[in-house]
Enzyme design. Structure first.
Site, PDB file in Angstrom:
ATOM      1  N   LYS A  68       0.829  -1.220   0.000  1.00 47.45           N
ATOM      2  CA  LYS A  68       0.000   0.000   0.000  1.00 47.45           C
ATOM      3  C   LYS A  68       0.854   1.257   0.000  1.00 47.45           C
ATOM      4  O   LYS A  68       0.611   2.185  -0.787  1.00 47.45           O
ATOM      5  CB  LYS A  68      -0.935  -0.039   1.208  1.00 47.45           C
ATOM      6  CG  LYS A  68      -1.766   1.210   1.430  1.00 47.45           C
ATOM      7  CD  LYS A  68      -2.924   0.952   2.378  1.00 47.45           C
ATOM      8  CE  LYS A  68      -2.534   0.164   3.594  1.00 47.45           C
ATOM      9  NZ  LYS A  68      -1.584   0.879   4.462  1.00 47.45           N
ATOM     10  N   THR A  70       3.965   1.494  -0.910  1.00 47.39           N
ATOM     11  CA  THR A  70       4.727   1.509  -2.156  1.00 47.39           C
ATOM     12  C   THR A  70       3.897   2.101  -3.285  1.00 47.39           C
ATOM     13  O   THR A  70       4.373   2.935  -4.062  1.00 47.39           O
ATOM     14  CB  THR A  70       5.190   0.084  -2.521  1.00 47.39           C
ATOM     15  OG1 THR A  70       5.961  -0.438  -1.441  1.00 47.39           O
ATOM     16  CG2 THR A  70       6.022   0.078  -3.794  1.00 47.39           C
ATOM     17  N   ARG A  91       2.218   8.188   7.105  1.00 43.08           N
ATOM     18  CA  ARG A  91       2.447   8.049   8.541  1.00 43.08           C
ATOM     19  C   ARG A  91       3.927   7.794   8.822  1.00 43.08           C
ATOM     20  O   ARG A  91       4.661   7.329   7.964  1.00 43.08           O
ATOM     21  CB  ARG A  91       1.630   6.881   9.105  1.00 43.08           C
ATOM     22  CG  ARG A  91       0.123   7.082   9.047  1.00 43.08           C
ATOM     23  CD  ARG A  91      -0.605   5.841   9.537  1.00 43.08           C
ATOM     24  NE  ARG A  91      -0.253   4.668   8.746  1.00 43.08           N
ATOM     25  CZ  ARG A  91      -0.360   3.417   9.162  1.00 43.08           C
ATOM     26  NH1 ARG A  91      -0.794   3.150  10.377  1.00 43.08           N
ATOM     27  NH2 ARG A  91      -0.032   2.413   8.374  1.00 43.08           N
ATOM     28  N   LYS A 102       8.085  -6.370  10.221  1.00 43.54           N
ATOM     29  CA  LYS A 102       8.009  -5.794   8.886  1.00 43.54           C
ATOM     30  C   LYS A 102       9.336  -5.273   8.343  1.00 43.54           C
ATOM     31  O   LYS A 102       9.521  -5.167   7.134  1.00 43.54           O
ATOM     32  CB  LYS A 102       7.001  -4.629   8.878  1.00 43.54           C
ATOM     33  CG  LYS A 102       5.559  -5.060   9.059  1.00 43.54           C
ATOM     34  CD  LYS A 102       4.636  -3.859   9.099  1.00 43.54           C
ATOM     35  CE  LYS A 102       4.671  -3.080   7.814  1.00 43.54           C
ATOM     36  NZ  LYS A 102       3.729  -1.944   7.814  1.00 43.54           N
ATOM     37  N   ALA A 270      -3.774   1.248  12.722  1.00 39.73           N
ATOM     38  CA  ALA A 270      -5.208   1.195  12.429  1.00 39.73           C
ATOM     39  C   ALA A 270      -5.909   0.030  13.112  1.00 39.73           C
ATOM     40  O   ALA A 270      -7.132   0.013  13.194  1.00 39.73           O
ATOM     41  CB  ALA A 270      -5.433   1.126  10.921  1.00 39.73           C
ATOM     42  N   PHE A 298      -3.360  -0.468   7.318  1.00 37.27           N
ATOM     43  CA  PHE A 298      -3.934  -1.800   7.121  1.00 37.27           C
ATOM     44  C   PHE A 298      -5.009  -1.788   6.035  1.00 37.27           C
ATOM     45  O   PHE A 298      -4.960  -0.978   5.116  1.00 37.27           O
ATOM     46  CB  PHE A 298      -4.434  -2.375   8.439  1.00 37.27           C
ATOM     47  CG  PHE A 298      -3.334  -2.693   9.414  1.00 37.27           C
ATOM     48  CD1 PHE A 298      -2.257  -3.487   9.040  1.00 37.27           C
ATOM     49  CD2 PHE A 298      -3.338  -2.179  10.698  1.00 37.27           C
ATOM     50  CE1 PHE A 298      -1.218  -3.768   9.922  1.00 37.27           C
ATOM     51  CE2 PHE A 298      -2.309  -2.454  11.590  1.00 37.27           C
ATOM     52  CZ  PHE A 298      -1.248  -3.256  11.200  1.00 37.27           C
ATOM     53  N   PHE A 378       3.766  -8.322  -8.843  1.00 35.52           N
ATOM     54  CA  PHE A 378       5.007  -8.987  -8.444  1.00 35.52           C
ATOM     55  C   PHE A 378       5.619  -9.669  -9.681  1.00 35.52           C
ATOM     56  O   PHE A 378       4.916  -9.985 -10.646  1.00 35.52           O
ATOM     57  CB  PHE A 378       4.732 -10.034  -7.365  1.00 35.52           C
ATOM     58  CG  PHE A 378       4.611  -9.476  -5.968  1.00 35.52           C
ATOM     59  CD1 PHE A 378       5.435  -9.933  -4.960  1.00 35.52           C
ATOM     60  CD2 PHE A 378       3.678  -8.505  -5.666  1.00 35.52           C
ATOM     61  CE1 PHE A 378       5.326  -9.437  -3.663  1.00 35.52           C
ATOM     62  CE2 PHE A 378       3.565  -7.993  -4.384  1.00 35.52           C
ATOM     63  CZ  PHE A 378       4.392  -8.465  -3.377  1.00 35.52           C
ATOM     64  N   TRP A 407       7.191  -0.889  -7.872  1.00 27.13           N
ATOM     65  CA  TRP A 407       8.371  -1.401  -7.178  1.00 27.13           C
ATOM     66  C   TRP A 407       9.546  -1.484  -8.155  1.00 27.13           C
ATOM     67  O   TRP A 407      10.663  -1.089  -7.823  1.00 27.13           O
ATOM     68  CB  TRP A 407       8.096  -2.787  -6.588  1.00 27.13           C
ATOM     69  CG  TRP A 407       9.174  -3.250  -5.645  1.00 27.13           C
ATOM     70  CD1 TRP A 407       9.213  -3.101  -4.295  1.00 27.13           C
ATOM     71  CD2 TRP A 407      10.402  -3.928  -6.002  1.00 27.13           C
ATOM     72  NE1 TRP A 407      10.375  -3.627  -3.784  1.00 27.13           N
ATOM     73  CE2 TRP A 407      11.121  -4.140  -4.799  1.00 27.13           C
ATOM     74  CE3 TRP A 407      10.956  -4.365  -7.213  1.00 27.13           C
ATOM     75  CZ2 TRP A 407      12.363  -4.776  -4.781  1.00 27.13           C
ATOM     76  CZ3 TRP A 407      12.196  -4.997  -7.191  1.00 27.13           C
ATOM     77  CH2 TRP A 407      12.886  -5.194  -5.978  1.00 27.13           C
TER      78      TRP A 407
END
Length: 553
Positions: A68, A70, A91, A102, A270, A298, A378, A407
């Site tokens: 998200k 990214t 954030r 993470k 969240a 999230f 991906f 990405w």
């Protein structure tokens, strides 16, 4: 293949003064933290006017990843590429997940905000200021008890615990005040992670320094022996707590790898808080750019719902478009495919797992805002899978879907999405909130559970029922509700993937956050102090004699 941190370290950013100039800000309007970071001085000039706000959200997170942040960064870069003056509002990362599961939290690949290491670690000290302010207030409460307890506070009812910006399960339940008469009043308490602190929510929902002080003074600390609420104002330390946050309230300015201005400020989770960056950060992006791209934590059932029902009424601006991020890998995971097999083409599993995305699309449509799906591609995704998902989304869900490769390609991988977002932002719609300001907490919860989660009803514990009765007596029963729930499922059971229905959400207790202006409902087994995994991300991190950091992500 280079890691995210290696890619970020190979990027050369502009001096932060030049990034500020992109937003029309001079050197006198920022406070530099070195050459590549700055804080925006308040008040921030400009008007929101007809500038456009894009909210980026996602499906429920899975170990397969959604990307998200990214996509948020990549979309901001793409909008600038097609000639739209854009700023990103994000954030701040917490050291809890950074050191835990993470790793980094600044986007990924060619779609990152920099300096990546600084942002993920201590940044400009906002998290530490919040931790210090929170714990100073806790110390002042215990000192009041020690020094005679003039306010007649019942120690058993104190709602204000302590916080730390790291995952530490050993501190979930503690006893303090041991060691005799000079060491305080013994009592049970606990630690939360800093991002769950009400001060974080207060900071993120404040419109200026004085509004921050007003909100701090409203914070509920506990009750007297005769059940009278005690606030910070009663303790007469609102000014002291506010001054500790005088710099933390200023939004932070950095940049993406493509030099798009990025305003990063505030970091409530969240799943246990309201999950949005600060009002001041989002307003700054809106005032200083024509397009502001922001994200909520999230999945759309948590972050986006709270952005739309808690933050939007205070922001003074509703989103012009909502982008829902999904990955083919994560959708197959929702169909029960094992992590090791997600790289294998499986069209049947993709279609089965897409029901999770469908639920999120339907939910966001209820707010009467244009919805677009971004497929975060991906390298293992096949053309057949991408084509199949686009067809499912467009024919069955009734919205457009765009293949994005941010990405690998940065903003160039989302120009088609950016064009669609611009078109969507020009659509005339009237925002429709999920509930009204006059609805009761019970009505608000029922609306969220039935219309967002897809459940049947809310079940309250005896404690929660008693709390609701007292809230009504005190006039707190019509504040917005902030649901604290697992991020992994629409239900309060993290193992129920896909799009379950005909279930109940179990509320065990409520926590009044009067300074923030909402009531938190703790559901299921949700925890406000996470624990570290068996192999924390910290095991992969190191620094060499030149100061170069490795393994952050």
């Amino acid at each position: 293949m280079k890691t995210d941190i290696e890619i970020a370290q190979s990027s050369t950013g502009l001096p932060i003064t030049q990034v500020a100039e992109k937003l029309g800000l001079g050197s006198s309007e920022i406070e530099q933290y070195g050459d590549n970071k700055a804080k925006l001085k308040l008040p921030i000039k400009g008007k929101i006017g007809d500038h456009k706000l894009i909210l980026v959200t996602s499906i429920n997170p899975t170990p397969a990843g959604e990307g998200k942040s990214t996509v948020t960064v990549g979309l901001g870069d793409a909008l600038n590429r097609i000639g739209k003056k854009t700023a990103v509002a994000l954030r701040e990362p917490s050291l809890g997940p950074v050191m835990g599961m993470k790793g980094g939290a600044t986007g990924g690949g060619m779609a990152q905000v920099i300096p990546m290491e600084d942002i993920n670690l201590h940044f400009t000290g906002d998290m530490h200021a919040l931790t210090e302010a929170h714990n100073t207030l806790a110390a002042l409460i215990d000192n009041h008890l020690q020094q005679g307890n003039d306010l007649n506070i019942d120690p058993r009812t104190i709602e204000w615990n302590r916080v730390l910006d790291i995952n530490d399960r050993a501190l979930r339940n503690v006893v303090i005040g041991l060691g005799g008469r000079t060491s305080g009043v013994p009592r049970e308490t606990s630690f939360d992670i800093t991002v769950a602190s009400e001060l974080m929510a207060v900071l993120c929902l404040s419109t200026d320094l004085m509004d921050l002080k007003v909100r701090v003074n409203k914070i509920l600390l506990g009750y007297t022996y005769d059940k009278k609420p005690i606030t910070v104002a009663d303790l007469k330390v609102g000014g002291a707590i506010t001054l500790l946050l005088k710099d933390a309230i200023k939004p932070n300015l950095v940049q993406t790898m493509e030099h798009t201005p990025a305003i990063i400020h505030g970091g409530p989770f969240a799943n246990i808080a309201h999950g949005c960056n600060s009002i001041l950060a989002t307003q700054a992006a809106l005032k200083l750019a024509n397009y502001a791209v922001t994200e909520a934590g999230f999945g759309a059932d948590l972050g986006a719902e709270k952005f739309l029902d808690i933050k939007t009424p205070k922001l003074g601006k509703t989103p012009n478009a909502i982008v829902i991020v999904a990955t083919i890998r994560a959708l197959k995971y929702n169909a029960g495919i094992k992590l090791a097999d997600l790289g294998t083409e499986n069209l049947a599993a993709l279609e089965q797992g897409s029901i999770n995305l469908q639920r999120h699309v339907q939910n966001m449509k209820q707010y009467n805002v244009p919805v677009i799906v971004a497929i975060n591609r991906f390298s293992s995704d096949t053309d057949a899978e991408v084509s199949a998902l686009k067809q499912i989304v467009e024919t069955k869900f009734g919205v457009e879907a765009y293949d994005t490769t941010v990405w690998a390609n940065g903003g160039a991988g989302a120009t088609e999405l950016a064009e669609a977002v611009v078109k969507a932002c020009d659509t005339e719609t009237e925002f429709r909130p999920l509930y009204s300001e006059t609805d009761t907490l019970e009505t608000e919860m029922t609306q969220i559970v039935t219309k967002i989660y897809g459940g049947r009803k809310v079940e309250l514990s005896t404690k929660a029922k008693n709390q609701l009765r007292r809230f009504k007596e005190r006039g707190w029963d019509k504040l917005p509700i902030c649901m604290a729930k697992t991020q992994y499922s629409f239900t309060d059971d993290a193992k129920k993937l896909g799009a379950p229905s005909d279930f109940s959400i179990h509320v065990r207790e409520f926590v009044p956050k009067l300074g923030a202006g909402f009531i938190v409902a703790l559901t299921g087994k949700i925890l406000t102090m996470p624990g570290l995994p068996k192999k924390p991300a910290a095991l992969n991190m190191d620094i060499d004699k030149t100061g170069k950091i490795t393994g952050l992500f």
